[in-house]
Design a protein around this motif. Structure first.
Motif, PDB file in Angstrom:
ATOM      1  N   GLU A  49      70.676  53.607   8.245  1.00 40.01           N
ATOM      2  CA  GLU A  49      71.524  53.178   7.358  1.00 40.01           C
ATOM      3  C   GLU A  49      71.751  53.912   6.067  1.00 40.01           C
ATOM      4  O   GLU A  49      72.799  54.122   5.442  1.00 40.01           O
TER       5      GLU A  49
ATOM      6  N   SER B 234      82.480  53.231  10.369  1.00 43.78           N
ATOM      7  CA  SER B 234      82.333  51.965  11.171  1.00 43.78           C
ATOM      8  C   SER B 234      80.813  51.619  11.453  1.00 43.78           C
ATOM      9  O   SER B 234      80.360  50.254  11.593  1.00 43.78           O
ATOM     10  N   PHE B 235      80.112  52.349  11.200  1.00 43.20           N
ATOM     11  CA  PHE B 235      78.543  52.208  11.750  1.00 43.20           C
ATOM     12  C   PHE B 235      77.923  51.706  10.408  1.00 43.20           C
ATOM     13  O   PHE B 235      76.587  51.163  10.642  1.00 43.20           O
ATOM     14  N   TYR B 236      78.393  51.919   9.415  1.00 42.58           N
ATOM     15  CA  TYR B 236      77.731  51.234   8.002  1.00 42.58           C
ATOM     16  C   TYR B 236      78.424  50.181   7.502  1.00 42.58           C
ATOM     17  O   TYR B 236      79.678  50.132   7.573  1.00 42.58           O
TER      18      TYR B 236
ATOM     19  N   ASN C  69      82.410  48.997  17.620  1.00 39.90           N
ATOM     20  CA  ASN C  69      83.253  50.193  17.319  1.00 39.90           C
ATOM     21  C   ASN C  69      82.610  51.192  18.576  1.00 39.90           C
ATOM     22  O   ASN C  69      83.753  52.094  18.877  1.00 39.90           O
TER      23      ASN C  69
ATOM     24  N   VAL D  51      72.091  59.620  15.198  1.00 33.46           N
ATOM     25  CA  VAL D  51      71.595  59.234  13.712  1.00 33.46           C
ATOM     26  C   VAL D  51      72.113  58.287  13.069  1.00 33.46           C
ATOM     27  O   VAL D  51      71.753  58.091  11.893  1.00 33.46           O
ATOM     28  N   LYS D  52      73.147  57.750  13.733  1.00 34.13           N
ATOM     29  CA  LYS D  52      73.800  56.518  13.258  1.00 34.13           C
ATOM     30  C   LYS D  52      72.535  55.130  13.344  1.00 34.13           C
ATOM     31  O   LYS D  52      71.808  55.261  14.228  1.00 34.13           O
ATOM     32  N   PRO D  53      72.839  54.155  12.421  1.00 29.76           N
ATOM     33  CA  PRO D  53      71.961  53.180  12.320  1.00 29.76           C
ATOM     34  C   PRO D  53      71.960  52.084  13.458  1.00 29.76           C
ATOM     35  O   PRO D  53      72.215  50.979  13.371  1.00 29.76           O
ATOM     36  N   VAL D  54      71.900  52.795  14.734  1.00 34.36           N
ATOM     37  CA  VAL D  54      72.139  52.006  15.802  1.00 34.36           C
ATOM     38  C   VAL D  54      70.695  52.322  16.891  1.00 34.36           C
ATOM     39  O   VAL D  54      70.567  53.270  17.117  1.00 34.36           O
TER      40      VAL D  54
END
Lengths: 293, 266
Positions: A75, A101-103, B2, B109-112
């Protein structure tokens, strides 16, 4: 607290070497440089740090947590890969919105600010962009969520010198706002300009980790001189000169020390051409190898 | 959510094309039905002249071929073949396209978590298959009711159409599990075409002998239309086999994808 903690990280791809026993700690607010030639293991280290690849042994943590077990720590991480590729058929703004949209925050304002700074047209289709412009998309994409840790892997390839400057100013202002920066590069100059501490990696191992100021004292210049007539060998007979190659009218050597001394010496002779360059990285590494035995 | 929406959006165009292709098959063949029905005896004679394996390959049962459901199940065999290719393609691309199109450095590298990525992608693919099948079913049932020469059971019509979804699920799962092991394939279409057509032909050849054991080899033979029409149910052993393949493959995808190294662009 250390933002990045890499401990005894070893990675093998089958039998091929990735990195061996790499340990790095980066403190909060620091600009840390990571330099080494191509294939030395810079990207392997970064990709392990980001959780893209799994270590063979050792650990790589961000904010005290591993990205593979705690993906949510990403994040606060912004990453700019050395080569950027994006989904076909999207406009720049669509891609940036998808990224945002990921944050869990509204990034619209920041997207527009960054696009303004980087001179990026948000309405263009990404497929139509040049390599340099794609890189700009990558920069905006990596910074739009205001990350506390910015990881840059060869960030300036493809950017023109003006844009490189703009980019480094941008990174600098992010750093002043409190972001920690991890800059990987094979261009010594970039790292010298930005970083407080630097790690040198070669053949998968960290061969030097020290403050930039210390490295600067060992600052080598590659000097080439062309004289109007044959150059007198004795003018290069001074402390700091090494690897002298003198061939009649031309001479080439590495110089370490006060640059004024060598300029004064050279002023005594008639010179038709003179160039002073950063030595390439290999020469710097060779220096460290010989110094460390 | 998303990621799910993003996947749906990127699959939109190809889905429309697949739906149109499947509807076109049904439309062309069903429009021939009234003529074939009128000339039923000759048509049966002609089919009876074919070797048994060819009839099996075409999905033809001579006795019932002029009945609405009998004729439709022959057409459906081709539609299922087409749907199988669509599903296998979908399975092979949905996870591996990030590495093949080199966008993994963006998404991963996204926070998922990797598991969340697999879930979003699998759900998007299932949605695409469902939408495909619902659209196809709506059009096919409309055309069928327009060209019918005698009444037929709507329930059975639905049941045999549902096998399209089952077969697609199996091929989707196979495609997905293949792709997590071989994500450096440059082009997936030859692999998915080869696998699906291979299964179809092998299925046709081995099923000609009606050996129950051999039918397990090809997913196309898991659902025997004449059996479904006669008994109003699916054959349990094959239904279970299909479910086991799908569940095993999807679970494997989760495990392998979560543990694999995502290599740098080269």
């Amino acid at each position: 607290m250390n933002v990045i903690e890499i401990k005894n990280l070893t990675k093998y791809y089958g039998k091929a070497r990735g990195v061996i026993d790499v340990s790095i700690e980066v403190e909060q607010g620091e600009v840390f440089g990571f330099i080494g030639p191509n294939g030395a293991g810079k990207s392997t280290t970064i990709r392990t740090l980001l959780g893209l690849i799994y270590p063979t042994s050792g650990s790589a943590r961000i904010f005290g947590k591993s990205c593979t077990t705690n993906p949510e720590v990403r994040e606060d991480v912004g990453y700019l890969p050395s080569e950027v590729f994006y989904y076909d058929g999207m406009r720049v703004i669509d891609l940036l919105r998808y990224s945002a949209s990921f944050y869990r925050k509204d990034c619209t304002k920041r997207i527009n600010e960054l696009a303004e700074i980087m001179d990026l047209d948000l309405k263009r289709r990404i497929d139509d962009l040049s390599f340099g412009n794609k890189k700009k998309v990558g920069i905006v994409q990596g910074l739009l969520h205001g990350p506390k840790l910015i990881i840059l892997d060869e960030p300036t390839t493809g950017l023109d010198p003006l844009m490189q400057q703009t980019f480094f100013d941008l990174i600098d202002s992010e750093n002043k706002k409190g972001a920690t920066v991890f800059l990987s590069s094979h261009i010594l100059r970039e790292v010298q300009k930005m970083c407080e501490r630097v790690a040198l990696i070669k053949d998968g191992r960290i061969i030097k980790l020290e403050r930039m100021s210390a490295l600067q004292e060992n600052n080598f210049k590659r000097i080439k001189v062309e004289g109007l007539s044959n150059l007198d060998k004795t003018i290069f007979d001074m402390p700091g000169v090494s690897k002298l190659e003198n061939g009649g009218k031309t001479a080439s050597f590495l110089y370490r020390g006060d640059i004024n001394n060598v300029i004064r010496k050279l002023a005594q002779t008639e010179v038709s051409n003179l160039s002073i360059d950063e030595p390439d990285l290999e020469e710097v590494f060779m220096h460290y190898y010989s110094k460390d035995g | 959510m998303n990621m799910y929406l993003h996947e749906l959006k990127s699959l939109r165009k190809s889905t429309i094309i697949w739906v149109c292709a499947m509807i076109a098959i049904a439309l062309v063949y069903l429009s021939l039905y009234p003529a074939i029905y009128r000339d039923g005896a000759h048509f049966k004679d002609m089919l009876a002249g074919y070797p048994a394996s060819i009839r099996a390959m075409l999905g033809v049962t001579v006795d019932s071929v002029t009945s609405p459901l009998g004729f439709y199940s022959m057409i459906l065999a081709f539609v299922v073949l087409c749907g199988g290719v669509q599903a296998m393609n979908l399975g092979m691309t949905i996870l591996s396209k990030e590495t093949r199109e080199r966008t993994a450095d963006f998404l991963l590298v996204k926070p998922v978590s990797r598991a969340a990525i697999v879930t979003a992608k699998v759900l998007a693919a299932l949605t695409v298959l469902l939408v495909t099948d619902v659209l196809y079913y709506a059009v096919a049932s409309t055309i069928a009711s327009m060209v019918k020469q005698s009444s037929y059971s709507g329930g059975l019509f639905f049941m045999i159409n549902l096998t399209l979804f089952f077969v697609q699920l199996i091929f989707f799962a196979i495609g997905a599990v293949v792709s997590v092991f071989f994500d450096r394939l440059r082009s997936v279409l030859p692999v998915s075409l080869g696998t699906v057509f291979g299964c179809y032909i092998v299925g046709a050849l081995v099923a000609a002998g009606k050996d129950d054991w051999a039918r397990f080899i090809s997913p196309f033979r898991y659902f025997d239309y004449s059996y479904i029409i006669q008994n109003s149910r699916y054959e349990t052993p094959y239904l279970i086999t299909g479910a086991v393949i799908v569940v095993t493959a999807v679970v494997t995808c989760y495990f392998v994808f979560a543990r694999k190294d995502i290599h740098a662009v080269s």
